[in-house]
Design an enzyme around this catalytic site. Structure first.
Site: not given
Length: 780
Positions: A33-34, A225-226, A256, A614
């Site tokens: 996504k980044t 973002d997020e 998340q 992670r």
């Protein structure tokens, strides 16, 4: 097609080149996504969108810095610097510096951190004569923070009988008055806390339409973002700013969303399509980070949640090793298992310490891990402990610097007015505070006019106050021409701070001095870095704002070869080759405080999903059968999250544990009738949960007070019957021990199960061990 776009897969390419209109990118863990956000901004700039008209909001300064660097590599650094990119708090602080005068705030307002806010609240509670055991500072701070994030101003609070009644029921009827006084004192001190940066921005955009119009016109393209972690206050600001052009792109993953305790509202992402017309939806479902086993295991857990957006995360990566599950008898044993596994893996595969991470649900769990790592000489770093900028000596220096910029900052003034000691006692400070409140002026203004006001102090005390005022004013004059480093270096010397710390010749004193030196190094580094930034001279206000909004992870350069220890909440956005998720026990993870409602339990499950995703190559899940809590050994049982993972993705290092059923009542209350006096045709056992295929050998049952003797006996029997110690051990053998590592046998005494060995270990020195319990491996 631009060269950088060729690096995108089909799913990533579509949202990257979508220029206009509202859009949502639902991005699974590790799906890039980044990269989509970064390349989309670069693409907009290539399509002629002015970099000054793009606003990108992230959740960490580190993420913003990395994105800006990557954009700079594509479009050129000078253009990338024009982007408005940063965290919600840093971007809105920047707007408030320019527009805060509409609300009566100076452009040089101070940003109070949590410690400053709690200190001020403590003073208010004391001045109001309230019981500090009922009006606990941290609870009052948390309550006020919650009000602000839900846009409940002081005015709104006093118009809400339900809120006032709830506080009265909690034996805190004065909560509204404390809130009012806290807001007034912050305003008088020219200060905002973290929550104010959002609340005051909402106030600014609501009360002053011309300001809203200005920034709507400026930010024609907004990227967030997020998005699943936004709270109500952030949501409203974004909606207001995007309302004119509606060129808004939000990226996030509902799976998340783990910050409900901070006010994050998962419905912001779930309901995005209801907020805007003709929303385009994109999904990133290919995970580039983890192995198939890890991705599939995480999917099998998160599918148990009912509140979610549908997506299927998959990966083309290798199958990878199965997730390893390990059971320990105690939390100390758990720590030793983790440390020895890290040591062995590191040696066998020639890995760095930084490729390992240990995640836990609560900070208190780090102790057992730290002890075990220290005994193995494995370097580690704890994230989220006491931040560098929260250390006393650093806060002292920063308070002087804050006072130079904003002399109304009362918390900074109270901290340094008599440090180093200059003969200004607490009584004088109390009288200054009373006078300042009476005149509705700042304490520093009272000091500047000390000859014109009578506050009941003698001429000697007045002279000392006058000298202190002149000292700060001299720093303010220097600040007009000097950069942040030159000024800070001058302040540290002239105030006598270094001399004061030097008096303490202990190792702690030396460490404090090194910390001050490191702060000066950091300021120097900041000043040099700002030389590249447009319209920046590396000034003190710029540095202080950077510090105020910094977090522990933002300052991590990533060049330290240490095992990372952190809570799962802090691990968001990070990735590690080898990952240990420890303390997977009921009432710990999921937390006992988060199992009252389905939504709370689903948040805990999302937290586990974040933890597991992670991991890149190998994940370990560990739990203990007993754990110390508040000094008492408490029985534990495995977390339901282990059971929710499909068995095909797991490898049990120790035999699988049955979910035990704890009786609701103690059998003792039913008298002393012997069981063999009452006979049933067939024993019936209530089954609340389907039994697992493998039963647990008695020797692995929990170490409860009732069966500790049985466990010990089982160990003893097993050690002789199963050959857990080598009776052929001889003096001179090289052995390894789970806890002490490698050692050499110096002597042996006794026979059979009573044999003792004296062993000199590399870690821990010489130990005398009873062989039947020692579990030694002979390696030479």
């Amino acid at each position: 097609m631009e060269k950088y776009l060729s690096q995108l897969n089909e799913a990533q390419y579509a949202p990257t080149v979508q220029v206009n209109g509202p859009m949502i990118v639902i991005a699974g863990a590790g799906s890039g996504k980044t990269r989509v956000l970064t390349y989309r901004i670069a693409y907009l700039m290539h399509k002629g969108v002015d970099s000054f008209n793009i606003l990108a909001l992230t959740f960490t300064n580190k993420a913003a810095r990395e994105m800006k660097e990557r954009i700079g590599q594509i479009v050129g650094e000078s253009e990338a610097k024009n982007l408005w990119m940063g965290t919600f708090h840093s971007v809105f602080a920047r707007i408030l510096r320019v527009e805060g005068h509409h609300l009566g705030f100076p452009s040089n307002f101070t940003i109070y951190d949590t410690q400053d806010s709690q200190k001020l609240l403590g003073s208010i509670i004391k001045e109001m004569g309230l019981d500090k055991d009922i009006y606990k500072t941290k609870q009052c701070y948390s309550r006020i923070s919650s009000y602000k994030n839900n846009l409940i101003t002081v005015k709104a609070y006093f118009k809400n009988p339900e809120l006032m009644e709830a506080d009265a029921m909690a034996r805190r009827p004065k909560m509204g008055e404390i809130y009012q006084e806290y807001v007034d004192r912050c305003f008088k001190a020219g200060a905002m806390d973290f929550d104010d940066l959002l609340l005051r921005t909402n106030e600014l955009l609501t009360r002053f339409p011309q300001v809203l119009a200005k920034y709507q016109d400026k930010f024609r393209y907004i990227l967030v973002d997020e998005y699943q972690d936004t709270n109500h206050s952030q949501y409203l600001i974004v909606r207001a700013l995007a309302d004119k052009f509606q060129n808004i792109c939000v990226v996030g993953d509902d799976a998340q969303s783990i910050y409900a305790f901070r006010g994050a509202n998962i419905s912001n992402i779930l309901n995005f399509q209801k907020d805007y017309d003709d929303v385009k939806e994109y999904r990133l479902e290919q995970n580039y980070r983890s192995t198939k086993n890890i991705v599939n295991a995480a999917n099998s857990v998160i599918e148990k949640n009912k509140t979610k957006l549908e997506k299927i995360v998959w990966t083309a990566n290798d199958e990878g090793g199965k997730i390893k599950v390990h059971r320990s008898l105690t939390d100390g044993d758990e720590g030793r298992f983790v440390a020895s596994t890290i040591w062995d893996t590191k040696m066998n595969e020639q890995l760095k310490n930084s490729e390992f991470a240990i995640l836990y649900r609560t900070n208190s769990q780090s102790r057992a891990m730290e002890d075990a790592l220290r005994k193995r000489d494995i370097p580690y770093r704890i994230y989220g402990g006491l931040s560098f900028y929260q250390r006393k000596e650093i806060k002292d220096v920063l308070s002087y610097l804050r006072l130079i910029i904003n002399p109304k900052d009362e918390e900074a003034l109270k901290r340094v007015i008599n440090y180093p000691a200059r003969g200004i006692g607490q009584t004088t400070v109390d009288r200054l505070t009373v006078a300042a409140n009476g005149y509705k002026r700042s304490i520093f203004e009272v000091i500047q006019n000390i000859d014109k006001v009578d506050i009941g102090i003698n001429s000697g005390a007045k002279n000392k106050l006058r000298d202190f005022g002149l000292l700060i004013e001299s720093f303010q004059v220097m600040n007009e021409t000097a950069n942040a480093f030159e000024l800070a270096e001058h302040v540290v010397k002239v105030t006598g701070l270094v001399k004061e710390i030097n008096k303490d010749g202990t190792p702690e004193g030396v460490a404090k001095l090194e910390n001050v030196e490191e702060l000066l190094n950091g300021i120097k580094d900041f000043v040099e870095g700002q030389e590249e930034v447009v319209d920046s001279r590396g000034s003190l206000p710029e540095f202080l704002e950077d510090v105020a909004l910094a977090t522990d992870l933002d300052n991590d350069k990533g060049d330290d070869d240490r095992v990372a220890l952190m809570t799962i909440h802090l691990s968001k956005g990070l990735e590690f080759n080898h990952l240990f998720i420890v303390g997977l026990e009921e009432d710990l993870f999921p937390s006992a405080m988060s199992m009252n409602t389905r939504s709370e339990l689903e948040e805990e499950r999302r937290l586990f999903y974040v933890a597991l995703t992670r991991a890149e190559k190998q994940a370990y899940l560990t739990y203990a059968l007993s754990r110390y809590r508040w000094g008492k050994l408490v029985d534990s049982e495995p977390s339901r999250f282990i059971e929710e993972i499909d068995d095909q993705y797991l490898e049990y290092i120790t035999p699988k544990e049955e979910m035990r059923i704890n009786p609701m009542l103690s059998a003792d209350i039913f008298g002393d009738v012997e069981p063999n006096k009452i006979r049933f045709k067939k024993a019936v056992t209530p089954q609340f949960k389907k039994k697992t295929e493998r039963s647990v050998p008695e020797k692995y049952q929990a170490a409860t007070p009732k069966n500790l003797k049985k466990v010990s006996a089982a160990k003893q029997d097993a050690s002789t019957a199963d050959g857990l110690f080598d009776t052929n051990l001889v003096v001179g053998n090289i052995v390894t021990h789970l806890r002490f590592g490698k050692g050499q046998v110096l002597s042996l005494e006794g026979k059979g199960t009573d044999t003792k060995a004296e062993i000199k270990f590399d870690v821990g020195g010489t130990k005398k061990l009873l062989l039947r319990f020692a579990k030694l491996n002979v390696i030479g």
